[in-house]
Design an enzyme around this catalytic site. Structure first.
Site, PDB file in Angstrom:
ATOM      1  N   ILE A 152      -1.494  42.521  38.020  1.00  0.00           N
ATOM      2  CA  ILE A 152      -0.669  43.380  38.867  1.00  0.00           C
ATOM      3  C   ILE A 152      -1.589  44.168  39.798  1.00  0.00           C
ATOM      4  O   ILE A 152      -2.369  45.014  39.358  1.00  0.00           O
ATOM      5  CB  ILE A 152       0.193  44.341  38.020  1.00  0.00           C
ATOM      6  CG1 ILE A 152       0.985  43.548  36.970  1.00  0.00           C
ATOM      7  CG2 ILE A 152       1.105  45.159  38.918  1.00  0.00           C
ATOM      8  CD1 ILE A 152       1.910  42.490  37.542  1.00  0.00           C
ATOM      9  N   GLU A 153      -1.486  43.889  41.097  1.00  0.00           N
ATOM     10  CA  GLU A 153      -2.419  44.488  42.048  1.00  0.00           C
ATOM     11  C   GLU A 153      -1.733  45.363  43.083  1.00  0.00           C
ATOM     12  O   GLU A 153      -2.322  45.677  44.115  1.00  0.00           O
ATOM     13  CB  GLU A 153      -3.239  43.375  42.710  1.00  0.00           C
ATOM     14  CG  GLU A 153      -3.957  42.519  41.671  1.00  0.00           C
ATOM     15  CD  GLU A 153      -5.123  41.733  42.227  1.00  0.00           C
ATOM     16  OE1 GLU A 153      -5.618  42.088  43.303  1.00  0.00           O
ATOM     17  OE2 GLU A 153      -5.545  40.775  41.565  1.00  0.00           O
ATOM     18  N   GLY A 154      -0.502  45.778  42.781  1.00  0.00           N
ATOM     19  CA  GLY A 154       0.168  46.700  43.690  1.00  0.00           C
ATOM     20  C   GLY A 154       1.641  46.798  43.393  1.00  0.00           C
ATOM     21  O   GLY A 154       2.269  45.846  42.937  1.00  0.00           O
TER      22      GLY A 154
END
Length: 311
Positions: free
Chosen positions: A161-163
């Site tokens: 999960i990068e944002g």
């Protein structure tokens, strides 16, 4: 982890106490005790070997299928394996036999959720529980008429999960998944995450610190100040110590770009990895191994070949 092809707080969730279950390594009887594993992401590049070849190479013990990029808001999640297959016409079901062959070789196959270009997010706790059920029924031990990868039962899921979204909701989702797995009596569900190395991770927050929720953390020591710099590995090693100390219940992996072109910064030359970094980090009781972005770049650099005997 950028490519997507065209195509919780502890006070809130508490400590998750899963009933006794086999180790995530229980299905790897041929893996030497006390050794780390090499994990790598696969699925976003046309030039990489097909999955069955990747598993037959002997270089990897964990392969993350990248990515389930579209999810949340109570919608059906969408698998994106670039040009490897098209789930919209059932084309990815051909990978069922390849996944089973990988597992028979002792390679864990994990579905990675998110990615650097993902727009997915969970809008509520109810959405998180709904997503968990969809994952369970479509990719794990449940049942559904729509299983994009056919009858293969994956070993678990990975959160890259990068944002976007609220970290606690991923904790709710993982807790729901673990409850579904326990209720089914199925084998151990492996849950991993790929946080950035600045601690704590911005997108997963304290959810990944809850004992019992996550088995492996593939910490991304690149594209960040805590990655390797040309002047030395001090920042990386300081960050490693912070992660392994703060989260002793999960196995921590050294996440690296497998070639200089795989990331904007943080490439750690294989000889430096072997001589200066691995001897230090292997002292940690919860050392897990090395993670690469990605199989494609690893094939170019042959990084895993260079360090495999030292991991």
């Amino acid at each position: 982890m950028e490519e997507i092809a065209n195509s919780f707080s502890k006070s809130r969730l508490g400590e998750f106490k899963e009933p006794p279950a086999p180790s995530p390594d229980a299905d790897l009887p041929d893996y030497p005790p006390g050794r780390g594993k090499i994990a790598a992401y696969w699925g976003q590049h046309d030039g990489e070997d097909d999955l069955d070849q990747v598993c037959s190479s002997g270089n990897y013990r964990i392969v993350m299928l990248a990515f389930l990029a579209s999810f949340g808001n109570f919608l059906d999640p969408v698998l994106n394996l670039a040009n490897h297959c098209d789930p919209s016409n059932g084309g990815c079901k051909a990978y069922s036999s390849k996944i089973k062959a990988c597992q028979a070789k002792g390679v864990q196959i994990i579905l990675s959720i998110g990615g650097g270009a993902s727009g997915g997010y969970l809008v509520s706790d109810a959405d998180a529980r709904d997503f968990a059920e969809k994952l369970w029924n479509s990719y794990l031990g449940g049942h559904s008429s729509d299983r994009p990868l056919g009858s293969a039962v994956l070993n678990g899921i990975d959160l890259d999960i990068e944002g976007g979204g609220i970290p606690d909701r991923y904790g709710v989702m993982v807790k729901s998944l673990r409850s579904l797995a326990h209720g089914s009596g199925k084998k151990k569900l492996v849950v991993t995450a790929a946080p950035q190395c600045p601690f704590p991770d911005l997108n997963l927050g304290t959810a990944i610190q809850i004992p019992g929720l996550f088995d492996y953390l593939f910490v991304q020591f690149y594209n960040n100040p805590c990655g390797y710099g040309g002047g030395g590995a001090e920042n990386l090693l300081d960050s490693w110590k912070q992660w392994t100390t703060a989260i002793p219940t999960a196995k921590i992996f050294l996440g690296l770009p497998a070639s200089p072109s795989a990331a904007g910064s943080g490439f750690l030359p294989p000889n430096v990895c072997k001589s200066s970094v691995l001897p230090e980090i292997k002292r940690s009781k919860n050392y897990g191994g090395v993670m690469f972005w990605s199989v494609y770049y690893d094939q170019q650099e042959q990084y895993s070949e260079a360090i495999r005997s030292s991991v």
